[in-house]
Design a protein around this motif. Structure first.
Motif, PDB file in Angstrom:
ATOM      1  N   ARG A 169      28.241   4.825 -21.576  1.00  0.00           N
ATOM      2  CA  ARG A 169      27.501   4.455 -20.374  1.00  0.00           C
ATOM      3  C   ARG A 169      26.274   5.350 -20.204  1.00  0.00           C
ATOM      4  O   ARG A 169      26.253   6.483 -20.627  1.00  0.00           O
ATOM      5  N   ALA A 170      25.294   4.776 -19.550  1.00  0.00           N
ATOM      6  CA  ALA A 170      24.095   5.549 -19.225  1.00  0.00           C
ATOM      7  C   ALA A 170      24.350   6.298 -17.917  1.00  0.00           C
ATOM      8  O   ALA A 170      25.062   5.809 -17.047  1.00  0.00           O
ATOM      9  N   PRO A 171      23.788   7.475 -17.771  1.00  0.00           N
ATOM     10  CA  PRO A 171      23.994   8.216 -16.523  1.00  0.00           C
ATOM     11  C   PRO A 171      23.321   7.520 -15.339  1.00  0.00           C
ATOM     12  O   PRO A 171      22.245   6.956 -15.477  1.00  0.00           O
ATOM     13  N   ARG A 172      23.999   7.533 -14.193  1.00  0.00           N
ATOM     14  CA  ARG A 172      23.410   6.963 -12.982  1.00  0.00           C
ATOM     15  C   ARG A 172      22.415   7.927 -12.366  1.00  0.00           C
ATOM     16  O   ARG A 172      21.415   7.521 -11.801  1.00  0.00           O
TER      17      ARG A 172
ATOM     18  N   GLY B  91      28.071  16.136 -15.394  1.00  0.00           N
ATOM     19  CA  GLY B  91      27.838  17.548 -15.653  1.00  0.00           C
ATOM     20  C   GLY B  91      27.628  17.888 -17.107  1.00  0.00           C
ATOM     21  O   GLY B  91      27.969  18.984 -17.537  1.00  0.00           O
ATOM     22  N   GLY B  92      27.085  16.953 -17.879  1.00  0.00           N
ATOM     23  CA  GLY B  92      26.866  17.205 -19.298  1.00  0.00           C
ATOM     24  C   GLY B  92      25.436  16.963 -19.722  1.00  0.00           C
ATOM     25  O   GLY B  92      24.697  16.221 -19.078  1.00  0.00           O
ATOM     26  N   VAL B  93      25.058  17.605 -20.819  1.00  0.00           N
ATOM     27  CA  VAL B  93      23.723  17.414 -21.378  1.00  0.00           C
ATOM     28  C   VAL B  93      23.652  16.047 -22.043  1.00  0.00           C
ATOM     29  O   VAL B  93      24.526  15.681 -22.826  1.00  0.00           O
ATOM     30  N   VAL B  94      22.613  15.279 -21.711  1.00  0.00           N
ATOM     31  CA  VAL B  94      22.406  13.964 -22.301  1.00  0.00           C
ATOM     32  C   VAL B  94      21.506  14.077 -23.531  1.00  0.00           C
ATOM     33  O   VAL B  94      21.785  13.501 -24.570  1.00  0.00           O
TER      34      VAL B  94
ATOM     35  N   ARG C  89      15.894   2.116 -22.333  1.00  0.00           N
ATOM     36  CA  ARG C  89      15.877   0.815 -21.666  1.00  0.00           C
ATOM     37  C   ARG C  89      16.027  -0.303 -22.700  1.00  0.00           C
ATOM     38  O   ARG C  89      16.750  -1.263 -22.500  1.00  0.00           O
ATOM     39  N   ARG C  90      15.319  -0.159 -23.839  1.00  0.00           N
ATOM     40  CA  ARG C  90      15.451  -1.164 -24.914  1.00  0.00           C
ATOM     41  C   ARG C  90      16.875  -1.203 -25.431  1.00  0.00           C
ATOM     42  O   ARG C  90      17.423  -2.262 -25.679  1.00  0.00           O
ATOM     43  N   ASP C  91      17.525  -0.042 -25.571  1.00  0.00           N
ATOM     44  CA  ASP C  91      18.917   0.004 -26.034  1.00  0.00           C
ATOM     45  C   ASP C  91      19.827  -0.714 -25.058  1.00  0.00           C
ATOM     46  O   ASP C  91      20.759  -1.400 -25.455  1.00  0.00           O
ATOM     47  N   ARG C  92      19.539  -0.547 -23.771  1.00  0.00           N
ATOM     48  CA  ARG C  92      20.370  -1.151 -22.738  1.00  0.00           C
ATOM     49  C   ARG C  92      20.180  -2.661 -22.661  1.00  0.00           C
ATOM     50  O   ARG C  92      21.126  -3.409 -22.450  1.00  0.00           O
TER      51      ARG C  92
END
Length: 77
Positions: A22-25, A50-53, A72-75
């Motif tokens: 999932r992508a971070p909100r 709480g993690g590094v993306v 965004r393209r990946d999503r």
């Protein structure tokens, strides 16, 4: 543990793990110095988990915008 650590060594060990599924909100963006006064980078953090993306190689808005466009393209795909 109170072990003596050199800040630059910690930065060398910094790796950006993949975000699972999932992508971070809420994305935190901060800049830091690889080498004070010379080389700066940007760290992107999932605030909720709480993690590094990811860690970007500089602190320009162009690099960050490119990173956002790529995600965004990946999503969308």
């Amino acid at each position: 543990m109170r072990l003596p650590v050199v800040r630059s060594k910690l930065l060398e060990l910094l790796e950006a793990p993949r975000v699972p599924g999932r992508a971070p909100r809420v994305l935190g963006v901060d800049e830091f110095a690889f080498r004070k006064g010379c080389t700066y980078g940007t760290v992107l953090v999932d605030v909720e988990a709480g993690g590094v993306v990811d860690v970007l190689p500089d602190r320009t808005s162009t690099t960050f915008a490119d990173w956002l466009r790529a995600r965004r393209r990946d999503r969308v795909s």
